[in-house]
Motif scaffolding. Structure first.
Motif, PDB file in Angstrom:
ATOM      1  N   UNK A 192       6.053  -4.260  16.732  1.00  0.00           N
ATOM      2  CA  UNK A 192       6.286  -5.544  16.074  1.00  0.00           C
ATOM      3  C   UNK A 192       5.128  -5.888  15.144  1.00  0.00           C
ATOM      4  N   UNK A 193       5.460  -6.420  13.989  1.00  0.00           N
ATOM      5  CA  UNK A 193       4.391  -6.824  13.069  1.00  0.00           C
ATOM      6  C   UNK A 193       4.792  -8.065  12.271  1.00  0.00           C
ATOM      7  N   UNK A 198      -1.379   6.479  15.593  1.00  0.00           N
ATOM      8  CA  UNK A 198      -1.873   6.320  14.228  1.00  0.00           C
ATOM      9  C   UNK A 198      -2.926   5.224  14.225  1.00  0.00           C
ATOM     10  N   UNK A 199      -3.547   4.972  13.120  1.00  0.00           N
ATOM     11  CA  UNK A 199      -4.535   3.897  13.044  1.00  0.00           C
ATOM     12  C   UNK A 199      -3.875   2.521  12.985  1.00  0.00           C
ATOM     13  N   UNK A 200      -2.711   2.462  12.377  1.00  0.00           N
ATOM     14  CA  UNK A 200      -2.027   1.183  12.207  1.00  0.00           C
ATOM     15  C   UNK A 200      -1.442   0.677  13.516  1.00  0.00           C
ATOM     16  N   UNK A 201      -0.823   1.550  14.253  1.00  0.00           N
ATOM     17  CA  UNK A 201      -0.109   1.180  15.469  1.00  0.00           C
ATOM     18  C   UNK A 201      -0.986   0.462  16.508  1.00  0.00           C
ATOM     19  N   UNK A 202      -2.113   1.043  16.962  1.00  0.00           N
ATOM     20  CA  UNK A 202      -2.880   0.357  18.009  1.00  0.00           C
ATOM     21  C   UNK A 202      -3.429  -0.987  17.559  1.00  0.00           C
ATOM     22  N   UNK A 203      -3.767  -1.089  16.293  1.00  0.00           N
ATOM     23  CA  UNK A 203      -4.297  -2.360  15.798  1.00  0.00           C
ATOM     24  C   UNK A 203      -3.247  -3.466  15.864  1.00  0.00           C
ATOM     25  N   UNK A 251       8.890  -5.251   6.051  1.00  0.00           N
ATOM     26  CA  UNK A 251       9.070  -6.587   5.496  1.00  0.00           C
ATOM     27  C   UNK A 251      10.441  -7.168   5.843  1.00  0.00           C
ATOM     28  N   UNK A 252      11.448  -6.329   5.970  1.00  0.00           N
ATOM     29  CA  UNK A 252      12.793  -6.811   6.300  1.00  0.00           C
ATOM     30  C   UNK A 252      12.939  -7.183   7.768  1.00  0.00           C
ATOM     31  N   UNK A 253      12.437  -6.331   8.648  1.00  0.00           N
ATOM     32  CA  UNK A 253      12.687  -6.523  10.071  1.00  0.00           C
ATOM     33  C   UNK A 253      11.504  -7.077  10.845  1.00  0.00           C
ATOM     34  N   UNK A 254      10.325  -7.043  10.256  1.00  0.00           N
ATOM     35  CA  UNK A 254       9.140  -7.513  10.964  1.00  0.00           C
ATOM     36  C   UNK A 254       8.651  -6.515  12.002  1.00  0.00           C
ATOM     37  N   UNK A 255       9.081  -5.272  11.868  1.00  0.00           N
ATOM     38  CA  UNK A 255       8.649  -4.236  12.799  1.00  0.00           C
ATOM     39  C   UNK A 255       8.891  -2.869  12.163  1.00  0.00           C
ATOM     40  N   UNK A 256       8.406  -1.834  12.830  1.00  0.00           N
ATOM     41  CA  UNK A 256       8.733  -0.479  12.428  1.00  0.00           C
ATOM     42  C   UNK A 256       8.815   0.393  13.670  1.00  0.00           C
ATOM     43  N   UNK A 257       9.432   1.536  13.531  1.00  0.00           N
ATOM     44  CA  UNK A 257       9.624   2.445  14.647  1.00  0.00           C
ATOM     45  C   UNK A 257       8.733   3.663  14.460  1.00  0.00           C
ATOM     46  N   UNK A 270      -0.637  -3.553  17.846  1.00  0.00           N
ATOM     47  CA  UNK A 270      -0.321  -3.840  19.248  1.00  0.00           C
ATOM     48  C   UNK A 270      -1.401  -4.737  19.847  1.00  0.00           C
ATOM     49  N   UNK A 271      -2.665  -4.384  19.610  1.00  0.00           N
ATOM     50  CA  UNK A 271      -3.779  -5.151  20.174  1.00  0.00           C
ATOM     51  C   UNK A 271      -3.942  -6.511  19.519  1.00  0.00           C
ATOM     52  N   UNK A 272      -3.710  -6.575  18.223  1.00  0.00           N
ATOM     53  CA  UNK A 272      -3.888  -7.821  17.467  1.00  0.00           C
ATOM     54  C   UNK A 272      -2.663  -8.040  16.585  1.00  0.00           C
ATOM     55  N   UNK A 273      -1.591  -8.626  17.119  1.00  0.00           N
ATOM     56  CA  UNK A 273      -0.360  -8.800  16.341  1.00  0.00           C
ATOM     57  C   UNK A 273      -0.537  -9.671  15.100  1.00  0.00           C
ATOM     58  N   UNK A 274      -1.595 -10.473  15.075  1.00  0.00           N
ATOM     59  CA  UNK A 274      -1.848 -11.342  13.922  1.00  0.00           C
ATOM     60  C   UNK A 274      -2.831 -10.706  12.938  1.00  0.00           C
ATOM     61  N   UNK A 275      -2.886  -9.390  12.918  1.00  0.00           N
ATOM     62  CA  UNK A 275      -3.821  -8.662  12.059  1.00  0.00           C
ATOM     63  C   UNK A 275      -3.540  -8.888  10.573  1.00  0.00           C
TER      64      UNK A 275
END
Length: 122
Positions: free
Chosen positions: A63-64, A15-20, A49-55, A22-27
């Motif tokens: 991780x986000x 997806x568009x969100x995922x690679x960004x 927002x609850x876990x700081x990540x998504x699957x 991964x590459x820039x965790x502080x996006x």
């Protein structure tokens, strides 16, 4: 946002969100006019927002926790005076109660709104 499920076209495509993230965790992720999003999108961000990540659909964890999510909304804007600037949690803002009611209506009560760290009304 999560990608397509196994068996569907594009399953192995990102997806568009995922690679960004991964590459820039502080996006910085901007969700403009989030009140117009489908309720499933709100539920997706409960998780974020609850876990700081998504699957992802392929079961990869993204991780986000270091990302900053900015959500904009026009919900209740007619009840926010032009000269007021509000910062902080929703309950601590000096927003008109009508604006708060409109926000709660659009976002299905407090569940989504309580996950937001700060509100900036202007």
């Amino acid at each position: 946002l999560r990608g397509t499920s196994a068996g569907y076209k594009g399953f192995n495509e990102s997806t568009r969100l995922y690679p960004q993230l991964i590459d820039r965790p502080d996006s910085i992720v901007l969700l403009d006019e989030v009140e117009k999003a489908h309720p499933d999108v709100h539920k997706f961000f409960y998780d974020v927002f609850d876990t700081g990540s998504f699957t992802m659909a392929n079961h990869q964890q993204v991780p986000c926790a270091d990302a900053t999510f900015i959500l904009t909304s026009n919900a209740g804007e007619q009840y926010i005076p032009e000269d007021v600037v509000c910062t902080g949690k929703l309950g601590s803002c000096a927003l008109d109660t009508r604006a708060t009611k409109v926000l709660k209506k659009h976002f299905e009560g407090d569940a989504f709104l309580n996950r937001i760290e700060a509100f900036y009304g202007f």
